[in-house]
Enzyme design. Structure first.
Site, short mmCIF file in Angstrom:
data_model
loop_
_atom_site.label_atom_id
_atom_site.label_comp_id
_atom_site.label_asym_id
_atom_site.label_seq_id
_atom_site.Cartn_x
_atom_site.Cartn_y
_atom_site.Cartn_z
N LEU A 38 122.06 -0.23 135.38
CA LEU A 38 121.74 1.14 135.81
C LEU A 38 122.91 2.13 135.69
O LEU A 38 124.01 1.81 136.11
CB LEU A 38 121.40 1.10 137.29
CG LEU A 38 119.94 1.07 137.64
CD1 LEU A 38 119.45 -0.33 137.61
CD2 LEU A 38 119.78 1.68 139.00
N GLY A 44 120.90 3.90 128.92
CA GLY A 44 119.57 4.52 128.92
C GLY A 44 118.52 3.80 129.74
O GLY A 44 117.35 3.75 129.35
N SER A 45 118.91 3.27 130.91
CA SER A 45 117.92 2.56 131.74
C SER A 45 116.82 3.51 132.21
O SER A 45 115.65 3.14 132.27
CB SER A 45 118.60 1.91 132.95
OG SER A 45 119.04 2.87 133.89
N SER A 46 117.21 4.74 132.54
CA SER A 46 116.21 5.68 133.07
C SER A 46 115.13 5.96 132.01
O SER A 46 113.94 5.89 132.29
CB SER A 46 116.87 6.99 133.53
OG SER A 46 117.59 7.59 132.49
N ALA A 47 115.54 6.22 130.78
CA ALA A 47 114.58 6.52 129.72
C ALA A 47 113.67 5.32 129.46
O ALA A 47 112.46 5.47 129.31
CB ALA A 47 115.32 6.90 128.44
N ASP A 79 117.69 10.10 124.48
CA ASP A 79 117.43 8.79 125.08
C ASP A 79 115.96 8.42 125.03
O ASP A 79 115.59 7.30 124.69
CB ASP A 79 117.85 8.78 126.55
CG ASP A 79 119.35 8.75 126.73
OD1 ASP A 79 120.06 9.18 125.81
OD2 ASP A 79 119.81 8.28 127.78
N1 ADP Z 1 115.16 -1.22 137.11
C1 ADP Z 1 114.99 0.02 137.60
N2 ADP Z 1 114.14 0.25 138.62
C2 ADP Z 1 113.97 1.48 139.12
N3 ADP Z 1 114.63 2.56 138.69
C3 ADP Z 1 115.50 2.42 137.68
C4 ADP Z 1 115.71 1.14 137.08
N4 ADP Z 1 116.62 1.28 136.10
C5 ADP Z 1 116.97 2.60 136.12
N5 ADP Z 1 116.31 3.28 137.04
C6 ADP Z 1 116.48 4.71 137.35
O1 ADP Z 1 117.36 5.30 136.40
C7 ADP Z 1 118.56 5.80 137.02
C8 ADP Z 1 119.77 5.64 136.11
O2 ADP Z 1 119.65 6.58 135.05
P1 ADP Z 1 120.90 7.35 134.46
O3 ADP Z 1 121.77 7.84 135.58
O4 ADP Z 1 120.39 8.34 133.49
O5 ADP Z 1 121.72 6.22 133.73
P2 ADP Z 1 121.36 5.39 132.44
O6 ADP Z 1 120.15 6.01 131.87
O7 ADP Z 1 122.57 5.50 131.60
O8 ADP Z 1 121.14 4.00 132.88
C9 ADP Z 1 118.67 4.98 138.29
O9 ADP Z 1 119.42 5.66 139.29
C10 ADP Z 1 117.21 4.82 138.69
O10 ADP Z 1 116.77 5.98 139.33
C1 PMV Z 2 125.15 12.73 128.42
C2 PMV Z 2 123.80 12.62 127.71
O1 PMV Z 2 123.95 13.15 126.38
C3 PMV Z 2 123.38 11.15 127.55
C4 PMV Z 2 123.20 10.39 128.85
O2 PMV Z 2 122.88 9.03 128.58
P1 PMV Z 2 122.76 7.98 129.77
O3 PMV Z 2 121.68 8.46 130.68
O4 PMV Z 2 124.09 7.92 130.46
O5 PMV Z 2 122.38 6.69 129.11
C5 PMV Z 2 122.76 13.44 128.45
C6 PMV Z 2 121.48 13.67 127.68
O6 PMV Z 2 121.48 13.65 126.44
O7 PMV Z 2 120.44 13.91 128.33
MG MG Z 3 119.69 8.10 131.64
#
Ligand code: ADP
Ligand code: PMV
Ligand code: MG
Length: 329
Positions: free
Chosen positions: A113, A118-121, A164
């Site tokens: 996370l 890109g866990s959120s996407a 993402d």
């Molecule tokens: N397994 C999961 N279960 C529930 N929510 C998740 C999970 N993985 C990610 N998320 C959501 O996505 C957020 C992280 O997204 P972000 O900050 O954009 O980082 P990234 O996309 O780089 O992982 C977490 O705080 C949570 O809200």
């Molecule tokens: C910093 C950014 O370019 C990428 C963010 O990627 P991640 O959620 O950290 O995996 C923001 C975006 O493109 O929405």
């Molecule tokens: Mg993200």
């Protein structure tokens, strides 16, 4: 009951600058989030996340009101986690014209996370696909990507690019420039190595930091534009299959991101370890602040170097995943 999955990604080039209309090249990797959606008899939403933290959480949503979580998870994390899922379900209801559909949603994700992978996407893409199919509607990947972008835009307070979400929906290597999103065909084999410091960065805050610098200093705006130049050059190197040049440009891209203040001590330490381990190039991936770096190395020098680097918690090879969102058996 339908289960869908979608991949995480690394940025070969262009994160942050993509928010200001420069091109970026994210690449989907073989690490997925799986989301199961099961229709309920009422209009409630129950979310069961097995690995939002090590404990996971379960939350029951009653209309807009949050139910009480049954495990001890930090409130902001929970709210944010629910925000993505809740908005994804809203998109599915809208697409299927079923405003009162309730679901039991289960999330299992192998993507750390907030670490730039890109866990959120991935969670949002898989959730929209599973919930719409459960309602008998099949959206194509481009529409899922578009709806998922709206979710990220909403939850991240208007600070999101399409990079993402498009990459996770389509799979493979993609190119995103503003609203123009396309897949890149015939990509050479990209030997990605990922180093993870076990930490995370706050995407919203890091994006806001770059925005402030850009407004304050012309040279910061120039730095963002220079990242765009690196990406355009990188696309040529990618088309030519020139891994040496790709590596050199990744190094340059990291330097520019570092100048914009989004690297960290451990990210820099991992980048340098990778270079000393004979990586062709290395850079942070995603928002930065903490989390992951990505290096290019066909041999095992980088993996070995990262294993002995203080602050690096895990190292893995990441294969390009040519498949985007898909239904799981
Ligand atoms: N397994 C999961 N279960 C529930 N929510 C998740 C999970 N993985 C990610 N998320 C959501 O996505 C957020 C992280 O997204 P972000 O900050 O954009 O980082 P990234 O996309 O780089 O992982 C977490 O705080 C949570 O809200
Ligand atoms: C910093 C950014 O370019 C990428 C963010 O990627 P991640 O959620 O950290 O995996 C923001 C975006 O493109 O929405
Ligand atoms: Mg993200």
């Amino acid at each position: 009951m339908v289960t869908s999955s979608a991949p995480g990604k690394v940025y070969l080039f262009g994160e942050h600058a993509v928010v200001y209309g420069e091109p970026a090249v994210p690449c989907a990797i073989e690490r997925r989030a799986r989301v199961t959606a099961e229709r309920r008899g009422d209009d409630k939403l129950r979310v069961n996340a097995t690995d939002l933290t090590l404990d996971g959480f379960t939350v029951e949503y009653d209309g807009d009101a949050t139910g009480t979580p049954d495990v001890d998870v930090a409130e902001p994390l929970l709210e944010e986690g629910m925000g993505y899922v809740n908005e994804a379900v809203e998109q599915a209801r809208d697409a299927a014209d079923a405003p009162d559909a309730g679901f039991d949603v289960t999330i299992e994700s192998a993507i750390p996370l907030g670490a730039g992978l890109g866990s959120s996407a991935a969670v949002v893409i898989a959730a929209i696909d599973a919930a719409t199919r459960e309602l008998g509607v099949e959206l194509d990947a481009a529409e899922i990507a578009d709806r998922a972008y709206r979710v990220e835009y909403e939850v991240q307070d208007g600070q999101a690019s399409r990079a993402d979400t498009f990459c996770s929906a389509m799979g493979g290597a993609v190119r995103v420039e503003g609203d123009d999103c396309r897949r890149i065909e015939d990509v050479p084999n990209l030997p990605f190595v990922v180093g993870y410091d076990g930490g995370s960065g706050d995407t919203g805050a890091l994006v806001a930091g770059v925005r402030d610098l850009r407004e304050e200093y012309d040279f910061a705006a120039d730095t963002v534009a220079a990242i765009g130049d690196v990406v355009r050059r990188g696309e040529q190197a990618l088309a030519a299959g020139d891994l040496e040049e790709l590596g050199e440009l990744m190094d340059f891209n990291h330097g520019l991101l570092s100048a914009l203040g989004v690297s960290s001590r451990t990210l820099d330490a991992m980048v340098w370890a990778a270079r000393e381990g004979d990586a062709l190039g290395a850079k942070l991936t995603g928002a930065g602040g903490g989390g992951c770096i990505v290096a290019l190395d066909p041999d095992d020098g980088t993996e070995t170097a990262l294993r002995y680097t203080q602050g690096c918690e895990s190292v893995f090879r990441a294969e390009l995943d040519t498949e985007g969102v898909r239904v799981e058996p």
